[in-house]
Design an enzyme around this catalytic site. Sequence first.
Site, mmCIF file in Angstrom:
data_model
loop_
_atom_site.group_PDB
_atom_site.id
_atom_site.type_symbol
_atom_site.label_atom_id
_atom_site.label_comp_id
_atom_site.label_asym_id
_atom_site.label_seq_id
_atom_site.Cartn_x
_atom_site.Cartn_y
_atom_site.Cartn_z
ATOM 1 N N ASP A 66 68.455 78.960 40.340
ATOM 2 C CA ASP A 66 69.257 80.151 40.016
ATOM 3 C C ASP A 66 68.627 81.093 38.984
ATOM 4 O O ASP A 66 68.657 82.309 39.173
ATOM 5 C CB ASP A 66 70.664 79.747 39.548
ATOM 6 C CG ASP A 66 71.598 79.415 40.703
ATOM 7 O OD1 ASP A 66 71.258 79.740 41.857
ATOM 8 O OD2 ASP A 66 72.663 78.821 40.445
ATOM 9 N N ASP A 69 73.544 71.212 53.006
ATOM 10 C CA ASP A 69 72.130 71.090 52.692
ATOM 11 C C ASP A 69 71.656 72.505 52.423
ATOM 12 O O ASP A 69 71.947 73.418 53.205
ATOM 13 C CB ASP A 69 71.345 70.451 53.835
ATOM 14 C CG ASP A 69 69.963 70.035 53.362
ATOM 15 O OD1 ASP A 69 69.872 69.241 52.406
ATOM 16 O OD2 ASP A 69 68.957 70.525 53.913
ATOM 17 N N SER A 70 70.976 72.685 51.309
ATOM 18 C CA SER A 70 70.673 74.047 50.898
ATOM 19 C C SER A 70 69.333 74.105 50.211
ATOM 20 O O SER A 70 68.756 73.069 49.870
ATOM 21 C CB SER A 70 71.786 74.558 49.979
ATOM 22 O OG SER A 70 72.096 73.587 48.992
ATOM 23 N N LYS A 117 79.114 84.432 41.763
ATOM 24 C CA LYS A 117 78.227 83.761 42.721
ATOM 25 C C LYS A 117 78.989 83.452 44.007
ATOM 26 O O LYS A 117 78.465 83.582 45.110
ATOM 27 C CB LYS A 117 77.645 82.479 42.090
ATOM 28 C CG LYS A 117 76.668 81.734 42.979
ATOM 29 C CD LYS A 117 75.990 80.567 42.264
ATOM 30 C CE LYS A 117 75.088 79.799 43.229
ATOM 31 N NZ LYS A 117 74.396 78.662 42.593
ATOM 32 N N GLY A 131 76.388 70.912 40.045
ATOM 33 C CA GLY A 131 76.434 72.368 40.237
ATOM 34 C C GLY A 131 77.093 72.740 41.553
ATOM 35 O O GLY A 131 77.948 73.638 41.629
ATOM 36 N N ARG A 160 76.085 79.482 49.833
ATOM 37 C CA ARG A 160 77.060 78.385 49.979
ATOM 38 C C ARG A 160 78.433 78.944 50.350
ATOM 39 O O ARG A 160 79.103 78.430 51.249
ATOM 40 C CB ARG A 160 77.110 77.592 48.659
ATOM 41 C CG ARG A 160 77.964 76.346 48.709
ATOM 42 C CD ARG A 160 77.629 75.391 47.579
ATOM 43 N NE ARG A 160 76.271 74.900 47.702
ATOM 44 C CZ ARG A 160 75.243 75.336 46.984
ATOM 45 N NH1 ARG A 160 75.426 76.220 46.030
ATOM 46 N NH2 ARG A 160 74.036 74.883 47.204
ATOM 47 N N SER A 198 78.785 65.380 47.939
ATOM 48 C CA SER A 198 77.615 65.799 47.161
ATOM 49 C C SER A 198 77.632 65.064 45.836
ATOM 50 O O SER A 198 78.702 64.761 45.305
ATOM 51 C CB SER A 198 77.641 67.305 46.909
ATOM 52 O OG SER A 198 76.551 67.669 46.079
ATOM 53 N N GLY A 209 69.681 74.524 39.668
ATOM 54 C CA GLY A 209 68.517 74.644 40.550
ATOM 55 C C GLY A 209 67.658 75.859 40.218
ATOM 56 O O GLY A 209 67.320 76.114 39.059
#
Length: 211
Positions: free
Chosen positions: A166, A78-79, A186, A14, A192, A10, A164
């Site tokens: 969040d 991928d999210s 989190k 973050g 994730r 990645s 993002g």
Amino acid sequence: MLGAPWVLASRNAGKLRELRALFGARGIDVVDLRDVGVAEDTVAEDAIEAYESFEENAVAKARYFSTLLPGRVVVADDSGLAVEALGGAPGVKSKRWSGRTELSGADLDAANNALLAERMRGVADRRARFVCAAAWCDGRDVAVARGEVYGHIVESPRGGNGFGYDPRVFIDELGMTMAEATVAEKGVVSHRARAFAALLAAVRAGRLVGA
Ligand code: IMP
């Protein structure tokens, strides 16, 4: 674990922060793409994520970087955010939803969040979920798993942690927005964390498919 250190495929700071904590807590050594000398190729890397499902995109990323790193185990995710009232959008398009391809990092997040606020203005049904597909590839086999977490879109952003969307998403299980949670908080409930826990279980159980 087999083949450690694994490579976290990645470029998102973050995500990397969260993934290092998740793998660290499980005693699995990880490195990132910079550590193993894979220079960023934004055009090629954006082109990998061309699929309509999180799973296909995650597997494509893991395979792509695995090809560049023979002999290494690569993990990728991928999210994104899926909003009920928007028919599941932005979904797999979460990163580039605003269309502001010239932006990156916090500026891109701000553009995406501005669009989310605009689309959700006056919308009563505010239900949303974060979705993550996590993929593992050792150059021969692949594993993939999904995690989700539920909440709703808040009227005004709250919290300075995370990345993002969040600050815009209240998470039912946390009782706060994702950006009000610490990395550790989190990491207990996130899409994730759940996807990677399921991924590790699949790898350990040998639930793999040929790459
Ligand atoms: P990807 O790098 O293609 O997986 O895109 C992920 C995008 O989805 C990010 O750039 C964020 O906009 C969003 N996203 C994914 N996970 C999270 C999260 O944990 N919090 C907030 N936004 C997220």
